[in-house]
Write a protein that holds these residues in place. Structure first.
Motif, PDB file in Angstrom:
ATOM      1  N   ASN A 120      39.586  42.847  41.765  1.00 59.52           N
ATOM      2  CA  ASN A 120      39.214  41.437  41.670  1.00 59.52           C
ATOM      3  C   ASN A 120      37.745  41.183  41.980  1.00 59.52           C
ATOM      4  O   ASN A 120      37.180  40.193  41.526  1.00 59.52           O
ATOM      5  CB  ASN A 120      40.085  40.593  42.608  1.00 59.52           C
ATOM      6  CG  ASN A 120      41.521  40.488  42.120  1.00 59.52           C
ATOM      7  OD1 ASN A 120      41.898  41.131  41.146  1.00 59.52           O
ATOM      8  ND2 ASN A 120      42.334  39.705  42.805  1.00 59.52           N
TER       9      ASN A 120
ATOM     10  N   ARG B  57      43.578  42.195  39.214  1.00 61.37           N
ATOM     11  CA  ARG B  57      42.838  42.811  38.116  1.00 61.37           C
ATOM     12  C   ARG B  57      42.981  44.334  38.187  1.00 61.37           C
ATOM     13  O   ARG B  57      42.857  44.937  39.254  1.00 61.37           O
ATOM     14  CB  ARG B  57      41.366  42.421  38.195  1.00 61.37           C
ATOM     15  CG  ARG B  57      40.483  43.030  37.103  1.00 61.37           C
ATOM     16  CD  ARG B  57      39.024  42.618  37.309  1.00 61.37           C
ATOM     17  NE  ARG B  57      38.128  43.330  36.421  1.00 61.37           N
ATOM     18  CZ  ARG B  57      37.747  42.904  35.219  1.00 61.37           C
ATOM     19  NH1 ARG B  57      38.168  41.717  34.790  1.00 61.37           N
ATOM     20  NH2 ARG B  57      36.936  43.620  34.463  1.00 61.37           N
TER      21      ARG B  57
ATOM     22  N   ALA C 228      36.657  38.981  36.415  1.00 58.62           N
ATOM     23  CA  ALA C 228      37.658  37.912  36.488  1.00 58.62           C
ATOM     24  C   ALA C 228      39.068  38.476  36.456  1.00 58.62           C
ATOM     25  O   ALA C 228      39.319  39.557  35.918  1.00 58.62           O
ATOM     26  CB  ALA C 228      37.456  36.950  35.320  1.00 58.62           C
ATOM     27  N   TRP C 229      39.989  37.743  37.042  1.00 61.42           N
ATOM     28  CA  TRP C 229      41.422  38.031  36.889  1.00 61.42           C
ATOM     29  C   TRP C 229      42.086  36.719  36.513  1.00 61.42           C
ATOM     30  O   TRP C 229      42.352  35.867  37.337  1.00 61.42           O
ATOM     31  CB  TRP C 229      42.004  38.618  38.156  1.00 61.42           C
ATOM     32  CG  TRP C 229      43.500  38.771  38.174  1.00 61.42           C
ATOM     33  CD1 TRP C 229      44.347  38.428  39.181  1.00 61.42           C
ATOM     34  CD2 TRP C 229      44.343  39.296  37.130  1.00 61.42           C
ATOM     35  NE1 TRP C 229      45.650  38.715  38.853  1.00 61.42           N
ATOM     36  CE2 TRP C 229      45.678  39.246  37.589  1.00 61.42           C
ATOM     37  CE3 TRP C 229      44.088  39.801  35.844  1.00 61.42           C
ATOM     38  CZ2 TRP C 229      46.749  39.676  36.815  1.00 61.42           C
ATOM     39  CZ3 TRP C 229      45.152  40.235  35.076  1.00 61.42           C
ATOM     40  CH2 TRP C 229      46.465  40.171  35.550  1.00 61.42           C
TER      41      TRP C 229
ATOM     42  N   ASP D 174      36.850  40.936  27.591  1.00 56.71           N
ATOM     43  CA  ASP D 174      37.390  41.663  28.735  1.00 56.71           C
ATOM     44  C   ASP D 174      38.912  41.543  28.794  1.00 56.71           C
ATOM     45  O   ASP D 174      39.456  40.529  29.225  1.00 56.71           O
ATOM     46  CB  ASP D 174      36.753  41.115  30.012  1.00 56.71           C
ATOM     47  CG  ASP D 174      37.244  41.798  31.276  1.00 56.71           C
ATOM     48  OD1 ASP D 174      37.905  42.849  31.159  1.00 56.71           O
ATOM     49  OD2 ASP D 174      36.951  41.283  32.374  1.00 56.71           O
TER      50      ASP D 174
ATOM     51  N   ALA E  35      40.866  41.072  32.326  1.00 59.16           N
ATOM     52  CA  ALA E  35      41.027  39.732  32.885  1.00 59.16           C
ATOM     53  C   ALA E  35      42.184  38.977  32.252  1.00 59.16           C
ATOM     54  O   ALA E  35      42.693  38.021  32.832  1.00 59.16           O
ATOM     55  CB  ALA E  35      39.732  38.931  32.694  1.00 59.16           C
ATOM     56  N   ARG E  36      42.622  39.402  31.073  1.00 56.51           N
ATOM     57  CA  ARG E  36      43.515  38.582  30.256  1.00 56.51           C
ATOM     58  C   ARG E  36      44.933  39.123  30.123  1.00 56.51           C
ATOM     59  O   ARG E  36      45.821  38.418  29.663  1.00 56.51           O
ATOM     60  CB  ARG E  36      42.926  38.416  28.840  1.00 56.51           C
ATOM     61  CG  ARG E  36      41.538  37.788  28.814  1.00 56.51           C
ATOM     62  CD  ARG E  36      41.583  36.325  29.216  1.00 56.51           C
ATOM     63  NE  ARG E  36      40.258  35.706  29.173  1.00 56.51           N
ATOM     64  CZ  ARG E  36      39.528  35.436  30.224  1.00 56.51           C
ATOM     65  NH1 ARG E  36      39.984  35.745  31.436  1.00 56.51           N
ATOM     66  NH2 ARG E  36      38.336  34.866  30.110  1.00 56.51           N
TER      67      ARG E  36
END
Length: 307
Positions: free
Chosen positions: A33, A90, A37-38, A128, A131-132
């Motif tokens: 993290n 993450r 981003a997470w 990314d 993050a997704r």
């Protein structure tokens, strides 16, 4: 915006879908993290490990290796269908991928497959994926000779359905790594039916009650757990063995607010204990008011009682 699930809610969702889970030390806080981003999260990504053996595969995915620190996924799906949880944040599993694929996953408007990816980690237009997406590594060499047992394929469908159910997604929110990045090939190998077939399995699960496989016999066996009796049942302040059974499960989960009991009569202590259970699952505010709801009740798994 789809916020990541808390560790407790992730665990509850998997267990409610009938997933056999092993919680590894520190998995709730083991993440990347601080390195990106997470969230917001939009889907589930399936991988294969290119390794053999549960112990060594879990260790690699937990620790990572030179140039790519762990965790390398949220969970490892073993050959026997057991899911080894390694992270609730993450993880370094997806890398960069194609933005058109991400949009297709978000909208769930594609056909059998999302658009062919044309981006990858390091390319100019990549987005990314760490993050997704939630990521699950399946133990398989991916070399064309390592089979995918039925138990492992069932666990893939259950894990994917658990997250889809938690977010209200359909099966098109589940993709393979090769559908995300143009330089990846996983998951693959003999017995892997392909991601369109995996999504069909997930969609079938989403049409069933979680944790209950489709019955094979003409006459289904009685369910192992009490179905949700409805909110009105509790608000009528019942006197029922079901309340006792529920209370015992709350005590077992460390959510007891009882001075004595629990007993069959619904009381303020039952409501306070149930509110503690809702908070343990990650709910807050009016979602943690102590009145049972279908999702939290399903996760509690109250044994069948004689009423």
């Amino acid at each position: 915006m789809a916020a990541p699930l808390s560790a407790d809610r992730l665990l509850a969702a998997l267990r409610a879908e009938g997933v056999k889970v092993v919680e590894h030390d520190g998995w709730r806080t083991h993440n990347r993290n601080g390195h990106g981003a997470w969230g917001p999260v939009h889907g589930v990504m399936i991988h294969h490990t290119v390794s053999t053996g549960t112990t060594s595969s879990v260790r690699i995915c937990n620790d990572g290796y030179s140039g790519l620190p762990g965790p390398l996924c949220h969970g490892v799906i073993a050959k026997d269908g057991t899911v080894h949880l390694l992270s609730a944040g993450r993880a370094n599993h997806a890398g960069g991928g194609d933005p058109s694929v991400l949009q297709a996953v978000i909208s769930e408007t594609y056909g059998a497959r999302p658009p062919v990816p044309r981006e990858h980690q390091g390319s100019a237009g990549a987005v990314d994926g760490n993050a997704r997406f939630y990521g699950f590594e399946c133990i398989n060499l991916g070399n064309g000779s390592d089979p995918w047992p039925a138990e492992q394929l069932d666990a893939i469908a259950r894990v994917s359905a658990a997250l889809c159910r938690a977010y209200g997604w359909g099966a098109k929110s589940v993709i393979g790594h090769s559908e995300w990045s143009d330089w990846k090939s996983d998951p693959a190998g003999p017995g892997m039916p392909g991601m369109p077939a995996v999504r069909e399995r997930v969609q079938k699960r989403l049409g069933q009650d979680p944790a209950k496989p489709k019955p094979l016999a003409p006459k289904p066996a009685p369910p192992a757990y009490e179905p949700f009796p409805g909110a009105a049942f509790f608000k009528a302040h019942p006197n029922s063995p079901l309340v006792t059974a529920m209370g015992r499960r709350l005590v077992a989960e460390g959510c007891s607010r009882y001075r004595s009991g629990p007993g069959p009569r619904w009381t303020a202590a039952d409501r306070q204990s149930y509110a503690a259970w809702q908070r343990k699952l990650g709910y807050s505010g009016t979602d943690a008011d102590g009145w049972p709801g279908p999702a939290s009740w399903r996760a509690l798994r109250v044994p069948k009682t004689t009423r």
